[in-house]
Design a protein around this motif. Structure first.
Motif, mmCIF file in Angstrom:
data_model
loop_
_atom_site.group_PDB
_atom_site.id
_atom_site.type_symbol
_atom_site.label_atom_id
_atom_site.label_comp_id
_atom_site.label_asym_id
_atom_site.label_seq_id
_atom_site.Cartn_x
_atom_site.Cartn_y
_atom_site.Cartn_z
ATOM 1 N N HIS A 57 0.820 -1.214 0.000
ATOM 2 C CA HIS A 57 0.000 0.000 0.000
ATOM 3 C C HIS A 57 0.852 1.262 0.000
ATOM 4 N N ARG A 58 1.822 1.277 -0.892
ATOM 5 C CA ARG A 58 2.746 2.408 -0.996
ATOM 6 C C ARG A 58 2.924 2.793 -2.458
ATOM 7 N N GLN A 59 3.383 3.988 -2.648
ATOM 8 C CA GLN A 59 3.808 4.402 -3.973
ATOM 9 C C GLN A 59 5.313 4.624 -3.954
ATOM 10 N N VAL A 60 5.929 4.406 -5.086
ATOM 11 C CA VAL A 60 7.355 4.628 -5.248
ATOM 12 C C VAL A 60 7.513 5.712 -6.296
ATOM 13 N N ARG A 61 8.261 6.739 -5.947
ATOM 14 C CA ARG A 61 8.506 7.826 -6.895
ATOM 15 C C ARG A 61 9.997 7.905 -7.185
ATOM 16 N N VAL A 62 10.321 8.147 -8.440
ATOM 17 C CA VAL A 62 11.713 8.230 -8.888
ATOM 18 C C VAL A 62 11.846 9.493 -9.727
ATOM 19 N N VAL A 63 12.892 10.257 -9.487
ATOM 20 C CA VAL A 63 13.159 11.467 -10.259
ATOM 21 C C VAL A 63 14.608 11.413 -10.718
ATOM 22 N N GLY A 64 14.862 11.757 -11.965
ATOM 23 C CA GLY A 64 16.240 11.752 -12.426
ATOM 24 C C GLY A 64 16.361 12.069 -13.898
ATOM 25 N N ARG A 65 17.528 11.749 -14.411
ATOM 26 C CA ARG A 65 17.873 12.017 -15.814
ATOM 27 C C ARG A 65 17.655 10.755 -16.640
ATOM 28 N N ALA A 66 16.974 10.900 -17.764
ATOM 29 C CA ALA A 66 16.736 9.777 -18.670
ATOM 30 C C ALA A 66 17.843 9.725 -19.713
ATOM 31 N N GLU A 67 18.255 8.510 -20.046
ATOM 32 C CA GLU A 67 19.262 8.290 -21.082
ATOM 33 C C GLU A 67 18.800 7.132 -21.958
ATOM 34 N N LYS A 68 19.157 7.182 -23.231
ATOM 35 C CA LYS A 68 18.798 6.098 -24.141
ATOM 36 C C LYS A 68 19.665 4.873 -23.864
ATOM 37 N N VAL A 69 19.064 3.691 -24.028
ATOM 38 C CA VAL A 69 19.850 2.463 -24.011
ATOM 39 C C VAL A 69 20.585 2.388 -25.348
ATOM 40 N N SER A 70 21.468 1.428 -25.486
ATOM 41 C CA SER A 70 22.219 1.306 -26.734
ATOM 42 C C SER A 70 21.278 0.996 -27.899
ATOM 43 N N LYS A 71 21.717 1.332 -29.090
ATOM 44 C CA LYS A 71 20.943 1.036 -30.287
ATOM 45 C C LYS A 71 20.699 -0.460 -30.410
ATOM 46 N N GLU A 72 21.713 -1.263 -30.079
ATOM 47 C CA GLU A 72 21.592 -2.725 -30.160
ATOM 48 C C GLU A 72 20.536 -3.251 -29.187
ATOM 49 N N GLU A 73 20.515 -2.733 -27.975
ATOM 50 C CA GLU A 73 19.521 -3.177 -26.987
ATOM 51 C C GLU A 73 18.114 -2.779 -27.420
ATOM 52 N N SER A 74 17.983 -1.589 -27.939
ATOM 53 C CA SER A 74 16.689 -1.116 -28.404
ATOM 54 C C SER A 74 16.182 -1.967 -29.571
ATOM 55 N N GLU A 75 17.039 -2.237 -30.529
ATOM 56 C CA GLU A 75 16.641 -3.057 -31.682
ATOM 57 C C GLU A 75 16.306 -4.487 -31.267
ATOM 58 N N ALA A 76 17.071 -5.034 -30.327
ATOM 59 C CA ALA A 76 16.794 -6.398 -29.844
ATOM 60 C C ALA A 76 15.416 -6.465 -29.199
ATOM 61 N N TYR A 77 15.049 -5.446 -28.413
ATOM 62 C CA TYR A 77 13.740 -5.418 -27.782
ATOM 63 C C TYR A 77 12.641 -5.352 -28.845
ATOM 64 N N TYR A 78 12.769 -4.439 -29.801
ATOM 65 C CA TYR A 78 11.706 -4.276 -30.795
ATOM 66 C C TYR A 78 11.536 -5.507 -31.671
ATOM 67 N N LYS A 79 12.569 -6.303 -31.840
ATOM 68 C CA LYS A 79 12.435 -7.556 -32.600
ATOM 69 C C LYS A 79 11.585 -8.579 -31.861
ATOM 70 N N THR A 80 11.439 -8.436 -30.542
ATOM 71 C CA THR A 80 10.629 -9.383 -29.752
ATOM 72 C C THR A 80 9.159 -9.010 -29.757
ATOM 73 N N ARG A 81 8.820 -7.815 -30.212
ATOM 74 C CA ARG A 81 7.429 -7.357 -30.179
ATOM 75 C C ARG A 81 6.628 -7.968 -31.330
ATOM 76 N N PRO A 82 5.376 -8.286 -31.075
ATOM 77 C CA PRO A 82 4.544 -8.816 -32.153
ATOM 78 C C PRO A 82 4.275 -7.748 -33.213
ATOM 79 N N VAL A 83 4.186 -8.162 -34.456
ATOM 80 C CA VAL A 83 3.870 -7.238 -35.532
ATOM 81 C C VAL A 83 2.425 -6.784 -35.366
ATOM 82 N N GLY A 84 2.216 -5.483 -35.508
ATOM 83 C CA GLY A 84 0.845 -4.972 -35.381
ATOM 84 C C GLY A 84 0.528 -4.600 -33.983
#
Length: 84
Positions: A57-84
């Motif tokens: 019964h709690r909330q967790v809040r996080v504040v900070g700086r966002a950074e992109k993951v590597s191009k390879e990690e991003s592409e690997a993730y999107y290849k796992t997503r279903p088409v459509g």
């Protein structure tokens, strides 16, 4: 999780995104690089996250700086997503 970004002029925008993992780099989520949230993070990398932790019964809040993951990690993730 709820993700809040802001425009360069400080106008906030919150939406829910899928939390994928937590590792030494921080909280990981994926988004299309042309999305509004991605564009806002490119212009202003400060962001906030909020989770509801039902079991304690709690909330967790996080504040900070966002950074992109590597191009390879991003592409690997999107290849796992279903088409459509």
């Amino acid at each position: 999780m709820a993700l809040t970004t802001c425009t360069p002029s400080g106008i906030p925008s919150t939406r829910f995104v899928l939390f994928k993992q937590l590792d030494p780099r921080g909280f990981i989520f994926f988004t299309n690089y042309t999305s509004r949230k991605s564009q806002e993070l490119d212009a202003n990398p400060r962001a906030a996250l909020a989770f509801y932790w039902r079991e304690v019964h709690r909330q967790v809040r996080v504040v900070g700086r966002a950074e992109k993951v590597s191009k390879e990690e991003s592409e690997a993730y999107y290849k796992t997503r279903p088409v459509g």
